[in-house]
Design a protein around this motif. Structure first.
Motif, PDB file in Angstrom:
ATOM      1  N   ASN A  14       0.810  -1.228   0.000  1.00  0.00           N
ATOM      2  CA  ASN A  14       0.000   0.000   0.000  1.00  0.00           C
ATOM      3  C   ASN A  14       0.843   1.278   0.000  1.00  0.00           C
ATOM      4  O   ASN A  14       0.815   2.056   0.955  1.00  0.00           O
ATOM      5  CB  ASN A  14      -0.977  -0.004   1.187  1.00  0.00           C
ATOM      6  CG  ASN A  14      -2.016  -1.099   1.057  1.00  0.00           C
ATOM      7  OD1 ASN A  14      -2.369  -1.506  -0.051  1.00  0.00           O
ATOM      8  ND2 ASN A  14      -2.510  -1.599   2.170  1.00  0.00           N
ATOM      9  N   ASP A  37       4.775  -6.021  -5.222  1.00  0.00           N
ATOM     10  CA  ASP A  37       3.499  -5.715  -4.585  1.00  0.00           C
ATOM     11  C   ASP A  37       3.082  -6.896  -3.720  1.00  0.00           C
ATOM     12  O   ASP A  37       2.948  -8.008  -4.188  1.00  0.00           O
ATOM     13  CB  ASP A  37       2.457  -5.447  -5.675  1.00  0.00           C
ATOM     14  CG  ASP A  37       1.084  -5.229  -5.072  1.00  0.00           C
ATOM     15  OD1 ASP A  37       1.009  -4.746  -3.928  1.00  0.00           O
ATOM     16  OD2 ASP A  37       0.086  -5.560  -5.745  1.00  0.00           O
ATOM     17  N   ASN A  89       0.215  -7.913  -1.875  1.00  0.00           N
ATOM     18  CA  ASN A  89      -1.217  -7.908  -1.522  1.00  0.00           C
ATOM     19  C   ASN A  89      -1.751  -6.515  -1.192  1.00  0.00           C
ATOM     20  O   ASN A  89      -2.606  -6.372  -0.315  1.00  0.00           O
ATOM     21  CB  ASN A  89      -1.502  -8.851  -0.328  1.00  0.00           C
ATOM     22  CG  ASN A  89      -0.911 -10.239  -0.541  1.00  0.00           C
ATOM     23  OD1 ASN A  89      -1.066 -10.820  -1.612  1.00  0.00           O
ATOM     24  ND2 ASN A  89      -0.231 -10.762   0.454  1.00  0.00           N
ATOM     25  N   SER A  90      -1.254  -5.506  -1.881  1.00  0.00           N
ATOM     26  CA  SER A  90      -1.762  -4.156  -1.639  1.00  0.00           C
ATOM     27  C   SER A  90      -3.222  -4.055  -2.052  1.00  0.00           C
ATOM     28  O   SER A  90      -3.665  -4.737  -2.977  1.00  0.00           O
ATOM     29  CB  SER A  90      -0.959  -3.130  -2.443  1.00  0.00           C
ATOM     30  OG  SER A  90       0.371  -3.075  -2.016  1.00  0.00           O
ATOM     31  N   THR A  91      -3.956  -3.178  -1.393  1.00  0.00           N
ATOM     32  CA  THR A  91      -5.378  -2.994  -1.712  1.00  0.00           C
ATOM     33  C   THR A  91      -5.657  -1.580  -2.214  1.00  0.00           C
ATOM     34  O   THR A  91      -6.811  -1.191  -2.367  1.00  0.00           O
ATOM     35  CB  THR A  91      -6.236  -3.256  -0.453  1.00  0.00           C
ATOM     36  OG1 THR A  91      -5.731  -2.433   0.606  1.00  0.00           O
ATOM     37  CG2 THR A  91      -6.183  -4.713  -0.034  1.00  0.00           C
ATOM     38  N   ASP A  92      -4.587  -0.807  -2.440  1.00  0.00           N
ATOM     39  CA  ASP A  92      -4.780   0.599  -2.818  1.00  0.00           C
ATOM     40  C   ASP A  92      -4.361   0.898  -4.261  1.00  0.00           C
ATOM     41  O   ASP A  92      -4.165   2.055  -4.617  1.00  0.00           O
ATOM     42  CB  ASP A  92      -3.995   1.508  -1.856  1.00  0.00           C
ATOM     43  CG  ASP A  92      -2.485   1.353  -2.054  1.00  0.00           C
ATOM     44  OD1 ASP A  92      -2.062   0.357  -2.686  1.00  0.00           O
ATOM     45  OD2 ASP A  92      -1.736   2.224  -1.580  1.00  0.00           O
ATOM     46  N   GLY A  93      -4.199  -0.149  -5.072  1.00  0.00           N
ATOM     47  CA  GLY A  93      -3.817   0.080  -6.464  1.00  0.00           C
ATOM     48  C   GLY A  93      -2.334   0.323  -6.672  1.00  0.00           C
ATOM     49  O   GLY A  93      -1.920   0.856  -7.708  1.00  0.00           O
ATOM     50  N   THR A  94      -1.525  -0.068  -5.703  1.00  0.00           N
ATOM     51  CA  THR A  94      -0.062   0.113  -5.796  1.00  0.00           C
ATOM     52  C   THR A  94       0.499  -0.414  -7.120  1.00  0.00           C
ATOM     53  O   THR A  94       1.313   0.267  -7.771  1.00  0.00           O
ATOM     54  CB  THR A  94       0.633  -0.589  -4.597  1.00  0.00           C
ATOM     55  OG1 THR A  94       0.428   0.208  -3.427  1.00  0.00           O
ATOM     56  CG2 THR A  94       2.122  -0.753  -4.816  1.00  0.00           C
ATOM     57  N   HIS A 131       4.297  -9.711  -8.268  1.00  0.00           N
ATOM     58  CA  HIS A 131       3.385  -9.914  -7.137  1.00  0.00           C
ATOM     59  C   HIS A 131       3.929 -11.019  -6.234  1.00  0.00           C
ATOM     60  O   HIS A 131       4.387 -12.030  -6.715  1.00  0.00           O
ATOM     61  CB  HIS A 131       1.989 -10.297  -7.636  1.00  0.00           C
ATOM     62  CG  HIS A 131       1.328  -9.199  -8.400  1.00  0.00           C
ATOM     63  ND1 HIS A 131       0.631  -8.184  -7.785  1.00  0.00           N
ATOM     64  CD2 HIS A 131       1.305  -8.928  -9.720  1.00  0.00           C
ATOM     65  CE1 HIS A 131       0.193  -7.339  -8.714  1.00  0.00           C
ATOM     66  NE2 HIS A 131       0.587  -7.774  -9.899  1.00  0.00           N
ATOM     67  N   ARG A 158       2.629 -13.214  -2.888  1.00  0.00           N
ATOM     68  CA  ARG A 158       1.479 -13.465  -2.014  1.00  0.00           C
ATOM     69  C   ARG A 158       1.855 -13.597  -0.544  1.00  0.00           C
ATOM     70  O   ARG A 158       1.112 -13.186   0.338  1.00  0.00           O
ATOM     71  CB  ARG A 158       0.767 -14.753  -2.438  1.00  0.00           C
ATOM     72  CG  ARG A 158      -0.031 -14.570  -3.682  1.00  0.00           C
ATOM     73  CD  ARG A 158      -1.060 -15.665  -3.905  1.00  0.00           C
ATOM     74  NE  ARG A 158      -1.842 -15.323  -5.086  1.00  0.00           N
ATOM     75  CZ  ARG A 158      -2.851 -14.475  -5.064  1.00  0.00           C
ATOM     76  NH1 ARG A 158      -3.209 -13.884  -3.940  1.00  0.00           N
ATOM     77  NH2 ARG A 158      -3.507 -14.192  -6.167  1.00  0.00           N
TER      78      ARG A 158
END
Ligand SMILES: Nc1nc2c(ncn2[C@@H]2O[C@H](COP(=O)(O)OP(=O)(O)O)[C@@H](O)[C@H]2O)c(=O)[nH]1
Ligand SMILES: [Mg+2]
Length: 217
Positions: A14, A36, A38-43, A56, A58
């Motif tokens: 994030n 990245d 597991n970002s949830t903000d569009g990183t 990515h 996990r």
């Protein structure tokens, strides 16, 4: 076309708010690889939009992200830098130059504003670095998150910590392997956006201290 000198692995959880500034400051010849986690903000989208390659990972954790980035890198030299805007990628240039006479170049953070570095993190860092100097006879003053080294040499070292103990375990293993370890001062600012995941919260600090403790010889 600029020759690629090094890959800059940027572990991100994030960091959509700070990444554009970090990526814009990448010096010529340094190619950004955002991991990245597991970002949830569009990183990941922000990273790609600003020219970075994205991988990515996990499995959560700072070490997990850094390791995935080093594995994915395709240059002989790899650097690691946080994605929160607290460090200047331009300072990686002289760090990579220093690799001519070193196996590992570590950034020693020099805070420009104390508020960017919580006192508990700073004290813990100072104490652990002193212990490393004493026990392993290496001249380090920071368990720093900014570093430059050779990719294959790093992979062969076998750092196994996948959380916040990664930077400390790397120093311990490098010292044991008789790596030439060099420190360079780097500017350390408060993060430019988002929230701290490691040392800024009580939970983050507790996890980091536990991870560091396990990594001490
Ligand atoms: N990919 C990934 N990055 C992480 C994780 N935890 C922290 N980071 C990243 O590691 C860097 C340092 O974390 P930060 O939150 O700034 O820690 P602090 O400087 O100690 O407050 C930042 O770029 C974070 O996004 C994680 O679990 N996965
Ligand atoms: Mg930070």
């Amino acid at each position: 076309m600029t020759t690629v000198i090094a890959t800059v692995v940027i572990p991100c959880l994030n960091e959509a708010g700070s990444l554009p500034g970090v990526l814009a400051a990448m010096p010529p010849g340094f190619t950004a690889l955002v991991v990245d986690n597991n970002s949830t903000d569009g990183t990941a989208d922000v990273a790609r939009a600003h020219g970075a390659r994205v991988v990515h990972e996990r499995v959560p954790g700072y070490g997990s992200a850094v390791h995935a980035g080093v594995v994915a890198a395709d240059t002989d030299i790899v650097c690691v830098l946080d994605g929160d805007g607290s460090m200047d990628p331009g300072e990686l240039v002289s760090m990579v130059d220093a690799l001519a006479d070193a196996d590992l170049v570590v950034g020693r953070r020099r805070a420009v504003r104390a508020s960017g570095w919580p006192w508990h993190a700073r004290v813990g860092n100072t104490v652990l670095a002193a212990r490393l100097r004493q026990r392993l006879n290496i001249d380090v003053h920071d368990i720093g998150p900014v570093r430059a080294c050779r990719r294959q040499q790093l992979l062969d070292l076998g750092v196994s910590d996948r959380r916040s103990g990664y930077p400390l375990q790397l120093l311990v293993l490098a010292a044991r392997a008789n790596w030439r370890i060099v420190e360079r001062d780097i500017t350390y600012r408060p993060r430019t956006a988002g929230k701290s995941k490691v040392s800024g919260s009580v939970k983050g600090s507790a996890i980091a201290i536990w991870d560091f403790w396990k990594a001490i010889p």
